[in-house]
Design a protein around this motif. Structure first.
Motif, short mmCIF file in Angstrom:
data_model
loop_
_atom_site.label_atom_id
_atom_site.label_comp_id
_atom_site.label_asym_id
_atom_site.label_seq_id
_atom_site.Cartn_x
_atom_site.Cartn_y
_atom_site.Cartn_z
N GLU A 1 1.23 -1.37 0.38
CA GLU A 1 -0.25 0.25 -0.13
C GLU A 1 0.75 1.42 -0.27
N ARG B 1 -1.48 7.71 1.51
CA ARG B 1 -1.80 8.68 1.19
C ARG B 1 -0.67 10.31 2.52
N HIS C 1 -1.44 6.45 10.16
CA HIS C 1 -1.45 5.91 9.11
C HIS C 1 0.00 4.94 8.66
N LYS D 1 1.74 2.15 8.52
CA LYS D 1 0.70 1.56 7.09
C LYS D 1 1.18 1.07 5.83
N THR E 1 -1.15 -5.22 -0.27
CA THR E 1 -2.86 -5.47 -0.45
C THR E 1 -3.05 -6.34 -1.30
N ASN F 1 -15.80 -0.12 -0.79
CA ASN F 1 -15.33 0.37 -0.97
C ASN F 1 -14.36 1.87 0.45
N ASP G 1 -14.15 1.20 3.05
CA ASP G 1 -12.67 0.21 3.82
C ASP G 1 -11.36 1.14 3.97
N GLY G 2 -11.62 1.30 4.91
CA GLY G 2 -10.39 2.12 5.54
C GLY G 2 -9.35 2.24 6.67
N ASP H 1 -8.58 -1.27 9.40
CA ASP H 1 -8.07 -2.52 9.72
C ASP H 1 -9.18 -3.61 10.40
N ASN I 1 -6.21 -9.59 8.58
CA ASN I 1 -6.33 -8.01 8.55
C ASN I 1 -6.91 -6.91 9.92
N GLY J 1 -7.68 -4.35 -1.06
CA GLY J 1 -8.02 -3.66 -2.02
C GLY J 1 -9.55 -3.38 -2.38
N ASP J 2 -9.08 -2.82 -3.38
CA ASP J 2 -10.53 -2.78 -4.25
C ASP J 2 -10.46 -3.69 -5.28
N GLN K 1 -20.27 15.34 3.20
CA GLN K 1 -18.87 17.23 3.28
C GLN K 1 -17.97 16.91 1.67
N ARG L 1 -15.88 21.94 5.88
CA ARG L 1 -16.20 21.44 6.06
C ARG L 1 -17.34 20.87 7.17
N ALA M 1 -13.99 13.12 5.76
CA ALA M 1 -14.83 12.10 5.54
C ALA M 1 -14.31 10.86 4.91
C1 57M Z 1 -10.52 4.04 -0.92
N1 57M Z 1 -8.88 4.11 0.90
C2 57M Z 1 -8.28 3.57 1.62
C3 57M Z 1 -7.07 -0.17 0.75
C4 57M Z 1 -8.18 -0.92 0.44
C5 57M Z 1 -14.13 11.35 -2.42
C6 57M Z 1 -13.91 10.42 -1.04
C7 57M Z 1 -13.90 11.04 0.30
C8 57M Z 1 -12.81 9.45 -1.81
C9 57M Z 1 -11.91 8.22 -0.96
C10 57M Z 1 -11.30 7.69 -1.22
O1 57M Z 1 -10.92 7.67 -2.51
N2 57M Z 1 -12.48 5.94 -1.16
C11 57M Z 1 -11.89 4.83 -1.52
C12 57M Z 1 -10.79 4.25 0.84
C13 57M Z 1 -6.81 2.63 1.37
O2 57M Z 1 -7.15 1.90 1.90
C14 57M Z 1 -6.92 0.74 0.33
O3 57M Z 1 -8.15 1.01 -0.65
C15 57M Z 1 -8.58 -0.35 -0.45
C16 57M Z 1 -10.47 -0.58 -0.45
N3 57M Z 1 -10.53 0.51 -1.74
O4 57M Z 1 -7.96 -2.64 0.95
O5 57M Z 1 -5.86 -1.27 -0.13
C17 57M Z 1 -5.95 3.24 3.37
O6 57M Z 1 -6.95 3.14 4.29
C18 57M Z 1 -6.49 2.32 5.27
N4 57M Z 1 -6.41 1.02 5.41
C19 57M Z 1 -6.79 0.31 6.44
N5 57M Z 1 -6.70 -0.90 6.67
C20 57M Z 1 -7.81 -1.83 6.10
O7 57M Z 1 -8.13 -2.51 6.39
O8 57M Z 1 -5.68 1.26 7.65
C21 57M Z 1 -7.34 0.57 4.67
C22 57M Z 1 -8.13 -0.30 5.16
C23 57M Z 1 -5.27 2.89 2.92
C24 57M Z 1 -5.25 2.68 4.79
O9 57M Z 1 -4.56 3.83 4.95
O10 57M Z 1 -3.98 2.99 2.51
C25 57M Z 1 -8.28 5.48 2.15
O11 57M Z 1 -9.05 5.96 3.00
O12 57M Z 1 -7.79 6.22 1.94
N6 57M Z 1 -10.96 9.50 0.00
C26 57M Z 1 -11.02 9.07 0.76
O13 57M Z 1 -10.73 8.62 1.80
C27 57M Z 1 -9.95 10.13 1.67
N7 57M Z 1 -10.38 10.75 2.61
C28 57M Z 1 -10.96 12.85 1.93
O14 57M Z 1 -9.60 12.93 1.13
N8 57M Z 1 -11.81 13.27 2.37
C29 57M Z 1 -11.36 14.31 1.59
C30 57M Z 1 -12.67 15.34 1.21
C31 57M Z 1 -13.71 14.76 1.06
C32 57M Z 1 -13.18 16.48 1.22
C33 57M Z 1 -12.05 15.39 2.95
O15 57M Z 1 -13.07 15.22 3.88
O16 57M Z 1 -11.15 16.36 3.31
C34 57M Z 1 -9.09 9.92 2.79
N9 57M Z 1 -8.15 8.79 2.76
C35 57M Z 1 -6.53 8.73 3.44
N10 57M Z 1 -6.42 9.25 4.41
N11 57M Z 1 -5.97 7.92 3.04
C36 57M Z 1 -8.35 11.24 3.27
C37 57M Z 1 -7.48 10.79 4.55
#
Ligand code: 57M
Length: 361
Positions: free
Chosen positions: A55, A58, A65, A68, A73, A192, A195-196, A198, A257, A266-267, A307, A318, A323
């Motif tokens: 992984e 971001r 995080h 991690k 993945t 999807n 899934d953010g 564990d 997990n 993953g996706d 959000q 916000r 989110a």
């Molecule tokens: C995928 N993916 C996880 C892992 C998992 C529009 C916006 C809200 C979209 C959203 C997004 O992209 N969501 C879809 C979420 C990622 O996990 C990977 O993705 C797979 C699932 N597709 O299997 O491979 C991260 O999640 C964590 N994780 C764990 N344990 C697990 O068992 O800790 C995942 C599985 C991993 C790991 O850190 O890297 C993800 O969160 O990216 N975007 C977001 O969710 C982002 N939110 C955001 O940008 N919010 C803004 C917007 C809405 C204005 C805001 O609130 O201001 C967050 N994503 C991350 N960090 N990574 C922001 C913070």
């Protein structure tokens, strides 16, 4: 396979009669998938590490995080492989609904797999638009089959079941096709988004799938369906064998997990599990109930819609600290396991309320 091989032997040896029963095959399908995923899990994690399928975290995410980074993945492949194998071993493969759900698993899993691979290669996965188009094509194919080509449901194909109101069964006509596409694609994406953390997605997936295992069994049983006054759907009981395999495979995945995760799904995991759950809800004619059964996924998706909507409307303000909602609680100081277990508790409560609606109508 076992059903086709052993059940015919019951004519000579009555012991083989057990292979006829959905309950028997469901139980062993679950155990088979669980054992397979537990055993294969360690090998798969080693393989993912070897090929550096890890992984990329971001930079703008929650600070905690960053540790991690590099976690293997695409563990969803383990869920898909073990649940498919167990289903092929234990289910009645002459049942069309089994193949419709396998189609959903492979279709949505394929999109997720491709997305994961492109993320690994170039950093960014498929665009949201491309993903949505591909998901819609798969869901449309499922919807068209169920509505226009499935003789079992010809009498009620486009009728909607409304929880709490047994007499209310509006016929949505072609609108029903768009409705179920929305349900299937929406669930795939909502899982999807969840899934953010564990175990955060797989826990509610297990709980929701268990709930639907009960529902499909009841819908497919003429006497139970009549007693509960729910739509009897011939052949739908067999789905319990498949859904039990998903529960077993998911429990095995959760082994690895659970916090602190050794692997993410993953996706390939999240999109397929969501697509499968949506498809089962549609086949069982308990589509609207999914809003309650999968309430955690709905809440997570709504938090993103609110959000992003408010962010655009207000020019940068916000509603939540971040989110999807699980990040909001993390940013508020809750530890990761606290958020995860509390979300699971809510999922269990929602599942129990959902089951009560079978009688409260
Ligand atoms: C995928 N993916 C996880 C892992 C998992 C529009 C916006 C809200 C979209 C959203 C997004 O992209 N969501 C879809 C979420 C990622 O996990 C990977 O993705 C797979 C699932 N597709 O299997 O491979 C991260 O999640 C964590 N994780 C764990 N344990 C697990 O068992 O800790 C995942 C599985 C991993 C790991 O850190 O890297 C993800 O969160 O990216 N975007 C977001 O969710 C982002 N939110 C955001 O940008 N919010 C803004 C917007 C809405 C204005 C805001 O609130 O201001 C967050 N994503 C991350 N960090 N990574 C922001 C913070």
């Amino acid at each position: 396979m076992f059903y086709h091989f052993f059940y015919p032997l019951s004519a000579d040896y009555s012991i083989f009669n057990v292979f006829r029963y959905i309950t028997f095959r469901s139980a062993y399908a679950g155990v088979t998938a669980l054992v397979l995923s537990l055993v294969l899990g360690t090998y798969m994690i080693r393989l993912l590490q070897k090929y550096q399928i890890g992984e990329k975290i971001r930079a703008h995410g929650p600070k905690q995080h960053s540790v991690k980074s590099g976690t293997p993945t695409m563990g969803g492949m383990l869920i898909l492989f073990t649940f498919l194998l167990s289903t092929l071993l234990w289910a009645n493969l002459a049942n069309n609904y089994i193949w419709v759900i396998i189609f959903a698993a492979v279709g949505f899993g394929g999109i997720g797999f491709y997305d994961d691979l492109t993320k690994l290669k170039s950093g960014d996965g498929l665009t949201v638009r491309t993903k949505l188009i591909l998901q819609t094509i798969i869901a449309l194919a499922i919807g068209v089959y169920l509505i226009y080509f499935d003789p079992i449901r010809a009498d009620y194909a486009t009728k909607l079941t409304v929880p709490f109101f047994k007499q209310l069964q509006p016929d949505l006509g072609v609108g029903y096709l768009f409705f179920i596409v929305f349900i299937i694609v929406g669930t795939s994406n909502a899982v999807n988004l969840t899934d953010g953390l564990d175990g955060l997605a797989i826990g509610p997936i297990i709980i929701a799938t268990l709930t639907y295992t009960g529902i499909v069994y009841l819908c497919g049983h003429f006497k139970f369906a009549e007693y509960l006054d729910i739509q009897f759907i011939r052949d739908s009981g067999e789905i319990a064998v498949l859904s039990s395999s998903i529960i077993g495979a998911s429990l095995g995945f959760l082994w690895y997990n659970s916090y602190p995760a050794q692997v993410f799904m993953g996706d390939v995991g999240s999109l397929s599990l969501g697509g499968i759950l949506g498809t089962i809800a549609v086949i069982s004619k308990h589509e609207l109930l999914l809003i309650l059964v999968g309430g955690i996924f709905v809440i997570e998706a709504l938090s993103v819609i609110i959000q992003v909507g408010y962010f655009k409307y207000s020019g940068g303000k916000r509603v939540f600290k971040m989110a999807p909602l699980h990040h909001h609680f993390e940013q508020s100081g809750w530890s990761e396991p606290k958020v995860i277990v509390r979300f699971w508790i809510i999922a269990v409560v929602l599942a129990m309320i959902s089951l009560s609606t079978l009688k409260m109508r």
